[in-house]
Motif scaffolding. Structure first.
Motif, PDB file in Angstrom:
ATOM      1  N   GLY A  86       4.515   3.780 -14.985  1.00  0.00           N
ATOM      2  CA  GLY A  86       5.525   2.809 -15.369  1.00  0.00           C
ATOM      3  C   GLY A  86       5.395   1.525 -14.589  1.00  0.00           C
ATOM      4  N   ALA A  87       6.098   0.513 -15.064  1.00  0.00           N
ATOM      5  CA  ALA A  87       6.007  -0.835 -14.498  1.00  0.00           C
ATOM      6  C   ALA A  87       6.474  -0.890 -13.046  1.00  0.00           C
ATOM      7  CB  ALA A  87       6.822  -1.799 -15.358  1.00  0.00           C
ATOM      8  N   ASP A  88       7.345   0.031 -12.650  1.00  0.00           N
ATOM      9  CA  ASP A  88       7.920  -0.019 -11.306  1.00  0.00           C
ATOM     10  C   ASP A  88       7.213   0.897 -10.303  1.00  0.00           C
ATOM     11  OD1 ASP A  88       9.722  -1.795 -12.337  1.00  0.00           O
ATOM     12  OD2 ASP A  88      11.382  -0.384 -12.456  1.00  0.00           O
ATOM     13  N   LYS A  89       6.034   1.407 -10.653  1.00  0.00           N
ATOM     14  CA  LYS A  89       5.372   2.388  -9.784  1.00  0.00           C
ATOM     15  C   LYS A  89       5.087   1.826  -8.386  1.00  0.00           C
ATOM     16  CE  LYS A  89       1.887   5.961  -9.593  1.00  0.00           C
ATOM     17  NZ  LYS A  89       0.882   6.727 -10.318  1.00  0.00           N
ATOM     18  N   ASP A  90       4.590   0.589  -8.296  1.00  0.00           N
ATOM     19  CA  ASP A  90       4.313   0.014  -6.976  1.00  0.00           C
ATOM     20  C   ASP A  90       5.599  -0.186  -6.174  1.00  0.00           C
ATOM     21  OD1 ASP A  90       1.533  -0.053  -7.096  1.00  0.00           O
ATOM     22  OD2 ASP A  90       1.458  -2.078  -7.913  1.00  0.00           O
ATOM     23  N   TYR A  91       6.694  -0.517  -6.851  1.00  0.00           N
ATOM     24  CA  TYR A  91       7.987  -0.687  -6.175  1.00  0.00           C
ATOM     25  C   TYR A  91       8.440   0.645  -5.568  1.00  0.00           C
ATOM     26  CZ  TYR A  91      13.063  -1.544  -5.743  1.00  0.00           C
ATOM     27  OH  TYR A  91      14.358  -1.657  -5.289  1.00  0.00           O
ATOM     28  N   VAL A  92       8.405   1.690  -6.377  1.00  0.00           N
ATOM     29  CA  VAL A  92       8.846   3.008  -5.905  1.00  0.00           C
ATOM     30  C   VAL A  92       7.905   3.512  -4.811  1.00  0.00           C
ATOM     31  CG1 VAL A  92       9.324   5.396  -6.599  1.00  0.00           C
ATOM     32  CG2 VAL A  92      10.015   3.510  -8.090  1.00  0.00           C
ATOM     33  N   ARG A  93       6.610   3.316  -4.987  1.00  0.00           N
ATOM     34  CA  ARG A  93       5.649   3.719  -3.950  1.00  0.00           C
ATOM     35  C   ARG A  93       5.944   2.960  -2.648  1.00  0.00           C
ATOM     36  NH1 ARG A  93       1.384   6.292  -4.669  1.00  0.00           N
ATOM     37  NH2 ARG A  93       0.880   5.559  -6.757  1.00  0.00           N
ATOM     38  N   GLY A  94       6.230   1.664  -2.751  1.00  0.00           N
ATOM     39  CA  GLY A  94       6.559   0.862  -1.579  1.00  0.00           C
ATOM     40  C   GLY A  94       7.793   1.378  -0.858  1.00  0.00           C
ATOM     41  N   LEU A  95       8.810   1.793  -1.621  1.00  0.00           N
ATOM     42  CA  LEU A  95      10.021   2.343  -1.008  1.00  0.00           C
ATOM     43  C   LEU A  95       9.724   3.648  -0.276  1.00  0.00           C
ATOM     44  CD1 LEU A  95      12.728   1.719  -3.759  1.00  0.00           C
ATOM     45  CD2 LEU A  95      12.205   0.342  -1.743  1.00  0.00           C
ATOM     46  N   LEU A  96       8.896   4.489  -0.889  1.00  0.00           N
ATOM     47  CA  LEU A  96       8.507   5.748  -0.245  1.00  0.00           C
ATOM     48  C   LEU A  96       7.753   5.454   1.062  1.00  0.00           C
ATOM     49  CD1 LEU A  96       8.224   8.849  -0.228  1.00  0.00           C
ATOM     50  CD2 LEU A  96       6.150   8.556  -1.596  1.00  0.00           C
ATOM     51  N   GLN A  97       6.819   4.529   1.000  1.00  0.00           N
ATOM     52  CA  GLN A  97       6.043   4.190   2.196  1.00  0.00           C
ATOM     53  C   GLN A  97       6.945   3.598   3.280  1.00  0.00           C
ATOM     54  OE1 GLN A  97       3.423   1.814  -0.163  1.00  0.00           O
ATOM     55  NE2 GLN A  97       1.762   3.318  -0.092  1.00  0.00           N
ATOM     56  N   LEU A  98       7.912   2.798   2.881  1.00  0.00           N
ATOM     57  CA  LEU A  98       8.849   2.215   3.849  1.00  0.00           C
ATOM     58  C   LEU A  98       9.662   3.317   4.526  1.00  0.00           C
ATOM     59  CD1 LEU A  98       9.638  -0.646   4.791  1.00  0.00           C
ATOM     60  CD2 LEU A  98      11.432  -0.616   3.064  1.00  0.00           C
ATOM     61  N   GLN A  99      10.127   4.299   3.748  1.00  0.00           N
ATOM     62  CA  GLN A  99      10.878   5.423   4.316  1.00  0.00           C
ATOM     63  C   GLN A  99      10.029   6.217   5.298  1.00  0.00           C
ATOM     64  OE1 GLN A  99      14.103   6.517   4.113  1.00  0.00           O
ATOM     65  NE2 GLN A  99      14.470   4.554   3.141  1.00  0.00           N
ATOM     66  N   ARG A 100       8.737   6.274   5.029  1.00  0.00           N
ATOM     67  CA  ARG A 100       7.824   7.015   5.911  1.00  0.00           C
ATOM     68  C   ARG A 100       7.303   6.141   7.055  1.00  0.00           C
ATOM     69  NH1 ARG A 100       5.085  11.135   1.730  1.00  0.00           N
ATOM     70  NH2 ARG A 100       6.576  12.786   2.201  1.00  0.00           N
ATOM     71  N   GLN A 101       7.819   4.933   7.144  1.00  0.00           N
ATOM     72  CA  GLN A 101       7.424   3.963   8.169  1.00  0.00           C
ATOM     73  C   GLN A 101       5.936   3.626   8.083  1.00  0.00           C
ATOM     74  OE1 GLN A 101       9.131   5.515  11.799  1.00  0.00           O
ATOM     75  NE2 GLN A 101      11.188   5.044  11.092  1.00  0.00           N
ATOM     76  N   GLN A 102       5.410   3.679   6.875  1.00  0.00           N
ATOM     77  CA  GLN A 102       4.042   3.230   6.596  1.00  0.00           C
ATOM     78  C   GLN A 102       4.174   1.769   6.147  1.00  0.00           C
ATOM     79  OE1 GLN A 102       3.338   6.187   3.567  1.00  0.00           O
ATOM     80  NE2 GLN A 102       2.299   7.563   4.992  1.00  0.00           N
ATOM     81  N   ASN A 103       4.518   0.923   7.111  1.00  0.00           N
ATOM     82  CA  ASN A 103       4.937  -0.438   6.776  1.00  0.00           C
ATOM     83  C   ASN A 103       3.827  -1.299   6.183  1.00  0.00           C
ATOM     84  OD1 ASN A 103       7.738  -0.227   7.629  1.00  0.00           O
ATOM     85  ND2 ASN A 103       6.847   0.135   9.634  1.00  0.00           N
ATOM     86  N   LYS A 104       2.620  -1.139   6.679  1.00  0.00           N
ATOM     87  CA  LYS A 104       1.506  -1.926   6.138  1.00  0.00           C
ATOM     88  C   LYS A 104       1.273  -1.582   4.660  1.00  0.00           C
ATOM     89  CE  LYS A 104      -3.250  -3.200   7.188  1.00  0.00           C
ATOM     90  NZ  LYS A 104      -4.441  -2.897   7.978  1.00  0.00           N
ATOM     91  N   GLU A 105       1.287  -0.279   4.359  1.00  0.00           N
ATOM     92  CA  GLU A 105       1.099   0.178   2.987  1.00  0.00           C
ATOM     93  C   GLU A 105       2.280  -0.249   2.101  1.00  0.00           C
ATOM     94  OE1 GLU A 105       0.914   2.001   5.746  1.00  0.00           O
ATOM     95  OE2 GLU A 105      -1.053   2.968   5.789  1.00  0.00           O
ATOM     96  N   ALA A 106       3.486  -0.153   2.662  1.00  0.00           N
ATOM     97  CA  ALA A 106       4.688  -0.549   1.911  1.00  0.00           C
ATOM     98  C   ALA A 106       4.617  -2.026   1.549  1.00  0.00           C
ATOM     99  CB  ALA A 106       5.947  -0.256   2.727  1.00  0.00           C
ATOM    100  N   ALA A 107       4.248  -2.846   2.515  1.00  0.00           N
ATOM    101  CA  ALA A 107       4.137  -4.287   2.255  1.00  0.00           C
ATOM    102  C   ALA A 107       3.127  -4.549   1.141  1.00  0.00           C
ATOM    103  CB  ALA A 107       3.746  -5.031   3.530  1.00  0.00           C
ATOM    104  N   ALA A 108       1.989  -3.861   1.181  1.00  0.00           N
ATOM    105  CA  ALA A 108       0.949  -4.052   0.158  1.00  0.00           C
ATOM    106  C   ALA A 108       1.449  -3.614  -1.219  1.00  0.00           C
ATOM    107  CB  ALA A 108      -0.313  -3.282   0.543  1.00  0.00           C
ATOM    108  N   SER A 109       2.121  -2.467  -1.293  1.00  0.00           N
ATOM    109  CA  SER A 109       2.644  -1.986  -2.580  1.00  0.00           C
ATOM    110  C   SER A 109       3.685  -2.948  -3.142  1.00  0.00           C
ATOM    111  CB  SER A 109       3.267  -0.594  -2.432  1.00  0.00           C
ATOM    112  OG  SER A 109       2.283   0.357  -2.104  1.00  0.00           O
ATOM    113  N   LEU A 110       4.579  -3.406  -2.273  1.00  0.00           N
ATOM    114  CA  LEU A 110       5.640  -4.313  -2.731  1.00  0.00           C
ATOM    115  C   LEU A 110       5.072  -5.672  -3.126  1.00  0.00           C
ATOM    116  CD1 LEU A 110       8.270  -3.150  -0.142  1.00  0.00           C
ATOM    117  CD2 LEU A 110       8.472  -2.889  -2.634  1.00  0.00           C
TER     118      LEU A 110
END
Length: 168
Positions: A86-110
Motif C-alpha cells: 500500500g501507499a503508506d508502507k514506508d510511513y508504517v515501516r518508519g513508525l515501526l523503526q522509530l519505536q525500535r529506536q532504529q532512527n537512521k532507518e526510520a528517517a530513511a523510510s519517512l
C-alpha cells in the motif's frame, strides 16, 4: 479527510459510511486508521479486524500493522508489515523503526514516504523525532517546521514549538 490528516472529521464521516454499508472493507479500514491516528487503538481494533475479514489485502495488513505499532506490539506489526502493501508502507515501516529506536532507518523510510506525500504532517513530525534522536538539528528543524505549517493545531504542536524555541 483522512488523507488531509483531519482524523476526527474522517472518523465521523466514515462511521456513517460503515453504518450505511457494513460490508465496505475500505470504509472499515479507514475508520480504524482514523481511530489509530487519534491514539484510540482499542476503538480501532474491531473495525480493522472486520476490514481484514472482508478483504484480507495488503492494504488491510498495513492498517493492522499500524494498529499494532500503536499498541507497542512490534513483533506482530513487523510480521504483518512483511506481507503488507500500500501507499503508506514506508510511513508504517518508519513508525515501526522509530519505536525500535532504529532512527537512521526510520528517517530513511519517512523521507521515502514524504517524497510521494510531502503534505503528510505526521510523517514530518515522526521524521523530526528520528532526526532529533540522530542529533541532526538541521533536518529536525526542517521537518518540525513543516509539521507546524501543515498542522498548527495538532496536539503535538505545543511540544514541537517548545523544542523549536529552545533551538535544539
Amino acid at each position: 479527510l483522512y488523507r488531509q490528516g483531519k482524523y476526527a472529521d474522517a472518523q465521523s464521516e466514515l462511521a456513517k459510511a460503515v453504518e450505511a454499508n457494513p460490508a465496505d472493507a475500505r470504509a472499515q479500514r479507514y475508520l480504524g486508521l482514523a481511530l489509530v491516528e487519534q491514539h484510540k487503538p482499542s476503538d480501532a481494533e474491531a473495525y480493522l479486524n472486520k476490514a481484514n475479514e472482508l478483504d484480507p489485502s495488503g492494504d488491510t495488513k498495513l492498517a493492522l500493522a499500524r494498529l499494532y505499532i500503536e499498541e507497542k506490539n512490534l513483533d506482530k506489526a513487523e510480521s504483518l508489515l512483511n506481507g503488507a502493501d500500500g501507499a503508506d508502507k514506508d510511513y508504517v515501516r518508519g513508525l515501526l523503526q522509530l519505536q525500535r529506536q532504529q532512527n537512521k532507518e526510520a528517517a530513511a523510510s519517512l523521507e521515502s514516504y514524504l517524497q510521494q506525500n510531502p503534505d503528510q504532517a505526521y510523517a514530518h513530525y515522526y521524521a523530526g523525532l528520528a532526526y532529533n534522536a540522530l542529533k541532526r538539528p538541521d533536518k529536525m528543524l526542517t521537518h518540525f517546521e513543516l509539521f507546524l505549517k501543515l498542522k498548527p493545531d495538532a496536539p503535538e504542536a505545543r511540544k514541537v514549538r517548545a523544542v523549536l524555541s529552545t533551538g535544539h
